[in-house]
Design an enzyme around this catalytic site. Structure first.
Site, PDB file in Angstrom:
ATOM      1  N   LYS A 196      15.341   8.682  21.557  1.00 20.36           N
ATOM      2  CA  LYS A 196      15.499   8.248  20.171  1.00 20.36           C
ATOM      3  C   LYS A 196      15.097   9.409  19.283  1.00 20.36           C
ATOM      4  CE  LYS A 196      14.221   4.687  16.826  1.00 20.36           C
ATOM      5  NZ  LYS A 196      13.420   3.454  16.583  1.00 20.36           N
ATOM      6  N   LYS A 249      19.821   7.084  21.135  1.00 24.81           N
ATOM      7  CA  LYS A 249      19.983   6.671  19.739  1.00 24.81           C
ATOM      8  C   LYS A 249      19.619   7.845  18.847  1.00 24.81           C
ATOM      9  CE  LYS A 249      18.376   3.217  16.391  1.00 24.81           C
ATOM     10  NZ  LYS A 249      17.425   2.115  16.114  1.00 24.81           N
TER      11      LYS A 249
END
Length: 327
Positions: A196, A249
């Protein structure tokens, strides 16, 4: 000219193109992120995400029913928490009678076959807007794990199928796995937000939850967008700690990271087609600069081509409608 190889022969008709197509996106690949808020009969459109709403539980049940009819059966709910319920220790996150556990239980009661992947991070519940406990400007890693574990346990008790730690604290996958197991939830899976990144594309999501940091940024725990090898380290650690899925992500700016994890892991790989990516397509389509439907389909296909097995996307419902239209 004597060309023995002419790749265009495999492109000369739609039937042939379909026969040799390498990657496909179906509704089975999709998880639909949704936003739930308190109250009754509430439907508030998110200005920066046209077509996406914050729904109260009663209205969200109707939305889920419509999605299930289209074949979308996996959802990633996020709670919109009132400011007066936020504190620096995110205590509302493990309130078993709070909005989120109550919503999870209601969904599973009405739709026992849908899959709920629930978010584990402090920021929606934190008065500081960070994913961990803040102490004199520092994000405390190990103390935060206790809160994340209690949050995950309440979500599991309510009926969550997959826990999604999105906080990027070191060691959180193993800590949560052990905590769930010792409380009898060995069958609840973990989809780790493995890579992330500290991205500029999260803005619309933070609008949706009103969860932006009250100070500073998240660069001491989310990853540097310049780094690729670091994602492999995170993936190795998450795997050793018991993750069942690995997620990247954002999605579009990190297709290389998706490919890298796919090439180096046997676990299912998820890509999160995030709010800023959705907003860009919608804005360009609204201005007539691109064909929104074709761009949506191309974006989702790019994740499959890069190696993603699962795609979290705000396009899930719209894409399901698109598939029905072209079938």
């Amino acid at each position: 000219m004597n060309l023995t190889r002419r790749p265009r022969r495999n492109r000369k008709s739609e039937v042939i193109r379909n026969m040799v197509q390498e990657n496909f996106v179906t509704v089975n690949d999709l998880i639909y992120p949704i936003f739930v808020l308190e109250g009754q009969n509430q439907a508030l459109e998110i200005t920066s995400m046209p077509g996406i709403y914050r729904y109260s539980t009663d209205r969200m049940l109707d939305e889920i029913a419509a999605c299930v009819d289209l074949g979308v059966k996996a959802f990633a709910p996020f709670p919109v928490i009132a400011e007066n319920k936020k504190d620096r220790f995110a205590t509302e996150s493990f309130n078993k009678e709070g909005l989120f556990p109550s919503f999870i239980a209601e969904v599973k009661k009405n739709f026992p076959d849908v899959v709920l992947m629930t978010d584990v991070a402090m920021d929606p519940y934190s008065s500081d807007g960070h994913d961990g406990i803040v102490d004199n400007g520092e994000i405390l890693n190990d103390a935060t794990l206790e809160i994340l574990a209690k949050m995950a346990l309440e979500q599991a008790r309510a009926g969550a199928d997959i826990i999604g730690p999105s906080d990027m604290m070191d060691g959180r996958v193993g800590f949560i796995r052990e905590y769930l197991d010792k409380n009898g939830f060995q069958n609840v899976a973990i989809m780790s937000y493995t890579a992330k990144y500290a991205s500029a594309f999260y803005g619309p999501f933070r609008d949706a939850l009103d969860s932006a940091p009250k100070f500073g940024d998240k660069k001491t725990y989310q990853m540097n967008p310049a780094n690729a090898r670091e994602a492999l380290l995170e993936a190795e650690l998450d795997t050793l700690e018991g993750a069942d899925y690995l997620m990247v992500k954002p999605g579009l700016p990190y297709l290389d990271i998706i490919k890298s994890l796919r090439d180096n892991s046997h676990l299912p790989i998820a890509a999160y087609n995030i709010s800023g990516e959705y907003a860009m397509v919608k804005a360009a389509a609204a201005n007539g600069w691109i064909d929104g439907e074709k761009a949506m389909a191309e974006v989702l296909l790019s994740f499959k081509r890069a190696g993603a097995d699962i795609i979290l996307t705000y396009f899930a419902k719209e894409f399901a409608q698109y598939l029905k239209k072209i079938s």
